[in-house]
Design a protein around this motif. Structure first.
Motif, short mmCIF file in Angstrom:
data_model
loop_
_atom_site.label_atom_id
_atom_site.label_comp_id
_atom_site.label_asym_id
_atom_site.label_seq_id
_atom_site.Cartn_x
_atom_site.Cartn_y
_atom_site.Cartn_z
N PRO A 108 0.89 -1.24 0.00
CA PRO A 108 -0.10 -0.06 -0.12
C PRO A 108 0.63 1.18 0.06
O PRO A 108 2.18 1.21 0.45
CB PRO A 108 -0.85 -0.07 1.42
CG PRO A 108 0.21 -0.98 2.17
CD PRO A 108 0.90 -1.88 1.25
N GLN A 109 0.17 2.44 -0.56
CA GLN A 109 0.95 3.87 -0.17
C GLN A 109 0.22 4.27 1.07
O GLN A 109 -0.88 4.05 1.38
CB GLN A 109 0.38 4.60 -1.40
CG GLN A 109 0.79 4.04 -2.73
CD GLN A 109 2.48 3.85 -3.06
OE1 GLN A 109 2.87 4.85 -2.82
NE2 GLN A 109 2.84 2.93 -3.52
N LEU A 110 1.28 5.11 1.48
CA LEU A 110 0.62 5.66 2.86
C LEU A 110 -0.45 6.52 2.82
O LEU A 110 -1.10 6.80 3.81
CB LEU A 110 1.85 6.57 3.56
CG LEU A 110 3.27 5.76 3.93
CD1 LEU A 110 4.27 6.50 4.48
CD2 LEU A 110 2.74 4.72 5.23
N GLU A 111 -0.81 6.90 1.65
CA GLU A 111 -2.04 8.11 1.48
C GLU A 111 -3.36 6.82 1.42
O GLU A 111 -4.36 7.74 1.61
CB GLU A 111 -1.98 8.64 0.12
CG GLU A 111 -0.63 9.54 0.23
CD GLU A 111 0.57 9.01 0.11
OE1 GLU A 111 0.34 7.64 -0.70
OE2 GLU A 111 1.77 9.44 0.20
N ASP A 112 -3.27 5.72 1.36
CA ASP A 112 -4.39 4.95 1.08
C ASP A 112 -5.07 4.83 2.39
O ASP A 112 -4.89 4.77 3.64
CB ASP A 112 -3.97 3.29 0.95
CG ASP A 112 -5.22 2.39 0.57
OD1 ASP A 112 -6.14 2.63 1.03
OD2 ASP A 112 -5.10 1.79 -0.50
N GLU A 113 -6.65 5.42 2.27
CA GLU A 113 -7.43 5.60 3.54
C GLU A 113 -7.87 4.28 4.35
O GLU A 113 -8.01 4.46 5.35
CB GLU A 113 -8.69 6.23 2.77
CG GLU A 113 -8.66 7.68 2.53
CD GLU A 113 -7.94 8.66 3.48
OE1 GLU A 113 -8.47 8.61 4.84
OE2 GLU A 113 -7.29 9.20 3.32
N ARG A 114 -7.67 3.12 3.72
CA ARG A 114 -7.82 1.82 4.12
C ARG A 114 -6.68 1.59 5.26
O ARG A 114 -6.97 0.92 6.26
CB ARG A 114 -7.76 0.72 3.19
CG ARG A 114 -9.01 0.73 2.31
CD ARG A 114 -8.95 -0.21 1.27
NE ARG A 114 -7.58 -0.15 0.59
CZ ARG A 114 -7.37 -0.93 -0.48
NH1 ARG A 114 -7.88 -2.01 -0.80
NH2 ARG A 114 -6.36 -0.72 -1.50
N LEU A 115 -5.68 2.28 5.18
CA LEU A 115 -4.68 2.24 6.28
C LEU A 115 -5.00 3.04 7.58
O LEU A 115 -4.28 2.91 8.55
CB LEU A 115 -3.19 2.70 6.01
CG LEU A 115 -2.63 1.72 4.76
CD1 LEU A 115 -1.21 2.32 4.09
CD2 LEU A 115 -2.30 0.42 5.19
N LYS A 116 -5.95 3.90 7.57
CA LYS A 116 -6.06 4.69 8.64
C LYS A 116 -7.50 4.23 9.28
O LYS A 116 -7.98 4.79 10.22
CB LYS A 116 -6.52 6.10 8.32
CG LYS A 116 -5.04 6.66 7.59
CD LYS A 116 -5.29 7.93 7.26
CE LYS A 116 -4.07 8.43 6.27
NZ LYS A 116 -4.06 10.04 5.89
#
Length: 225
Positions: A10-18
């Motif tokens: 994933p990219q850090l900007e991916d909302e699913r990571l938050k």
């Protein structure tokens, strides 16, 4: 644990990571999965950077405590399957898998006890006690001292001869557990899982000694961890 589930890094900007994972599979009713991991990450851990949760989730309490090896994606995979599958079929399959694992576990334990039952104290002394602790225990001297406690106790039991009196065996086992009480006072590193490991090794020692006493009762009678 977040809701991210993908084959791609994933990219850090991916909302699913938050987004914190909320469980509804099986008997869960919106439970949040927030882990407190008490050991360093595994060697294959990939550091993506720092991910900041939304402000509303920053003060969430941890509701799971464990080692890195236990921190896996099982809940995420179960939730994905539950959201997209037939619940009755999932439950039936999982019950079959559980029954198979239970039978295999019982078979392995039977073999393990049969092996222990044929061991002498001298052979049991060569076992690598507390090997799991090597992965995370700090300071490392706790592992060394714990092994020394067990082996010195076995040496003392060997010195009692082939037919020792039960009260003499109990006296050495009591000193063993009291030694762990002292270790805990010194280092404060023996938590629930370590306590279970000590109790398991004590149970194995009692099995080798062919003691009829319940080792758990003996352990709880003397421990102060």
């Amino acid at each position: 644990m977040t809701t991210y589930l993908d084959n791609e890094i994933p990219q850090l900007e991916d909302e699913r990571l938050k987004e914190v994972l909320r469980l509804t599979h099986h008997a869960y009713i919106g439970a949040l999965v927030c882990w407190t991991v008490s050991s360093p990450p595994s060697s294959d851990f990939m550091n993506l950077g720092v991910i900041y949760p939304p402000e509303s989730d920053q003060d969430l309490p941890g509701n799971h405590i464990g080692f890195w090896s236990a921190f896996n994606g099982n809940h995420l995979l179960l939730q994905e399957e539950w959201d997209n599958g037939n619940h009755e079929e999932i439950l039936r399959r999982q019950q079959e898998e559980f029954s198979a694992r239970l039978l295999e576990s019982e078979r392995k334990e039977k073999e393990r006890l049969a092996h222990l039952g044929m061991m002498s104290l001298k052979q049991f002394r060569c076992e690598k006690f507390f090997s799991r602790w090597e992965e995370y225990m700090k300071p490392k001297i706790v592992v060394q001292k714990s092994r020394r406690l067990f082996r010195s106790t076995i040496d003392a039991l060997i010195d009692l001869g082939d037919k020792p009196k039960k009260q003499h065996v109990h006296a050495h086992l009591k000193l063993l557990i009291e030694g762990f009480n002292v270790l805990q006072q010194q280092y404060r590193t023996l938590e629930t899982s370590e306590r279970d490991d000590i109790c398991q090794h004590l149970s194995d020692l009692c099995y080798v000694l062919k003691l009829t006493d319940d080792p758990v009762i003996l352990f709880e009678q003397w421990e102060d961890l």
